[in-house]
Design an enzyme around this catalytic site. Structure first.
Site, short mmCIF file in Angstrom:
data_model
loop_
_atom_site.label_atom_id
_atom_site.label_comp_id
_atom_site.label_asym_id
_atom_site.label_seq_id
_atom_site.Cartn_x
_atom_site.Cartn_y
_atom_site.Cartn_z
N ASP A 179 44.34 44.51 44.78
CA ASP A 179 43.98 45.84 45.28
C ASP A 179 44.13 45.94 46.79
O ASP A 179 44.13 44.93 47.48
CB ASP A 179 42.47 46.02 45.06
CG ASP A 179 42.16 46.59 43.72
OD1 ASP A 179 43.09 47.03 43.04
OD2 ASP A 179 40.97 46.59 43.36
N LYS A 239 45.97 51.57 44.84
CA LYS A 239 46.29 52.91 44.36
C LYS A 239 47.31 53.57 45.30
O LYS A 239 48.06 54.42 44.90
CB LYS A 239 45.04 53.76 44.25
CG LYS A 239 44.10 53.27 43.15
CD LYS A 239 44.49 53.84 41.80
CE LYS A 239 43.93 53.05 40.64
NZ LYS A 239 42.53 52.77 40.69
N MET A 283 13.40 41.15 33.84
CA MET A 283 11.97 40.89 33.56
C MET A 283 11.41 41.87 32.53
O MET A 283 10.24 42.25 32.61
CB MET A 283 11.14 41.02 34.87
CG MET A 283 11.62 40.14 35.98
SD MET A 283 10.72 40.40 37.52
CE MET A 283 11.44 41.92 38.12
#
Ligand code: SAH
Length: 262
Positions: free
Chosen positions: A44, A66, A173
C-alpha cells in the site's frame, strides 16, 4: 525466486500482513519472517520507505496503493492482482498499513481469494489507534476516564461520514458477565441471532474458537469459562470465524448445545 511454470501449475498462498503504523520497529517478528520468505510483495501507499528498504532484494515488489502513479487501482483491481500473483508465485504477501482487518479491506481480500481457492493467512499488525495513542502517550482505556474504545471510520463506502449502523463489539474480560452482556445488547435492540465468537488463548497453540448466536453466549461462556483468557466478538463479522474452515479448532456452539440437550 520460485516462479512456477504452467507445467507445474499450482496455486500459491497469500499472507495478509499488517505493516503497523509506520515505524519499522513496530513490525512484528512474524511479519518480518513472512516478508523475508516472500516471492512477491503487493504493498500500500501507507507502507513507509524504511519498511520497503527492509524487503528482501530477491522479491518482486508491486505498488498497489489506491493511487499509484497516474492510474488509480480500485479494490477489485487489487484483488485481481493478488489472484494473478497467487497463480504465478508460491509465497505472496499483501502488505498493508496498520492491521489488515481494521479499516484495511482485509476481509474483502480474504473472501475474494478464498472464493478462488487460494489459501490465506493473516498476520496482524499494530493498528494506527494503538500506535498513535502510544506515540502521544494517550491511554485508550483508563479505569477512571474511559472504559470502552470505539474505532469508527470517518469515510463510508461512498465517501461521506455515516454513523455506524453495524458496529463490531469486542469484549475483553467479559466471560463471567456474558449473561448480563447478552441481556444488555438485546435490550439495546441487537437481534438474538447476531453472530458471536468466543476466542480463548488466542494465537497460542491451545487457541480455541467457539461460534454461535448472541442468545447462545451465556451458555457458551459458562461451559468454557475455565479455558484461559478469552475475548468475545459480537457482530455480523463474527460469522467469518464459522465460515473459515482453515482456522484451528473452530467449534460451532449451536450444534454442541444441541447435542447437550439431546
Ligand atoms: N489498516 C490501517 C488503517 C487504514 S485506513 C490500520 O489498522 O491502522 C488509513 C487511515 O489510518 C489514515 O487515513 C489515518 O487516519 C490512519 N493512519 C494510518 N497510519 C497512520 C499513522 N502512522 N499516523 C496517523 N494516522 C494513521
Amino acid at each position: 525466486m520460485k516462479k512456477i511454470t504452467n507445467k507445474e501449475y499450482k496455486m500459491g498462498k497469500v499472507w495478509l500482513v499488517g505493516g503497523g503504523p509506520g515505524d519499522p520497529e513496530l513490525l512484528t517478528i512474524k511479519a518480518m519472517r513472512i516478508l523475508n520468505q516472500a516471492d512477491v510483495v503487493l504493498y500500500d501507499s501507507l507502507i513507509s520507505d524504511e519498511i520497503l528498504e527492509m524487503l528482501p532484494k530477491k522479491c518482486t515488489r508491486i505498488h498497489v496503493g489506491k493511487r499509484c502513479g497516474a492510474h488509480k487501482m480500485t479494490q477489485v483491481d487489487i484483488q485481481k492482482a493478488l489472484l494473478t500473483s497467487a497463480r504465478k508465485y508460491e509465497r505472496v504477501v499483501r502488505l498493508k498499513g496498520g492491521d489488515p482487518f481494521i479499516f484495511g479491506r482485509g476481509g474483502e481480500e480474504l473472501e475474494y481469494l478464498q472464493a478462488h481457492g487460494v489459501e490465506v493467512d493473516i498476520v496482524p499488525g499494530i493498528t494506527a489507534a494503538g500506535g498513535c495513542a502510544a506515540a502521544a502517550k494517550i491511554p485508550l482505556t483508563h479505569r477512571q476516564y474511559g472504559n470502552a474504545l470505539m474505532l469508527d471510520s470517518g469515510h463510508s463506502q461512498h465517501g461521506e461520514y455515516q454513523p455506524s449502523q453495524r458496529p463490531t463489539r469486542v469484549f475483553y474480560m467479559g466471560v463471567k458477565q456474558a449473561s448480563q452482556i447478552t441481556a444488555s445488547l438485546i435490550d439495546d435492540g441487537l437481534c438474538y441471532s447476531t453472530p458471536v465468537a468466543m476466542i480463548a488463548n488466542g494465537t497460542l497453540p491451545n487457541q480455541e474458537v467457539f461460534t454461535g448466536r448472541l442468545i447462545d453466549l451465556p451458555a457458551l461462556a459458562e461451559r468454557y469459562s475455565g479455558l484461559g483468557p478469552a475475548l468475545i466478538i459480537v457482530g455480523e463479522v463474527a460469522a467469518f470465524a464459522a465460515k473459515n474452515t482453515t482456522s484451528n479448532q473452530i467449534q460451532d456452539i449451536a450444534s454442541q448445545l444441541g447435542e447437550a440437550v439431546a
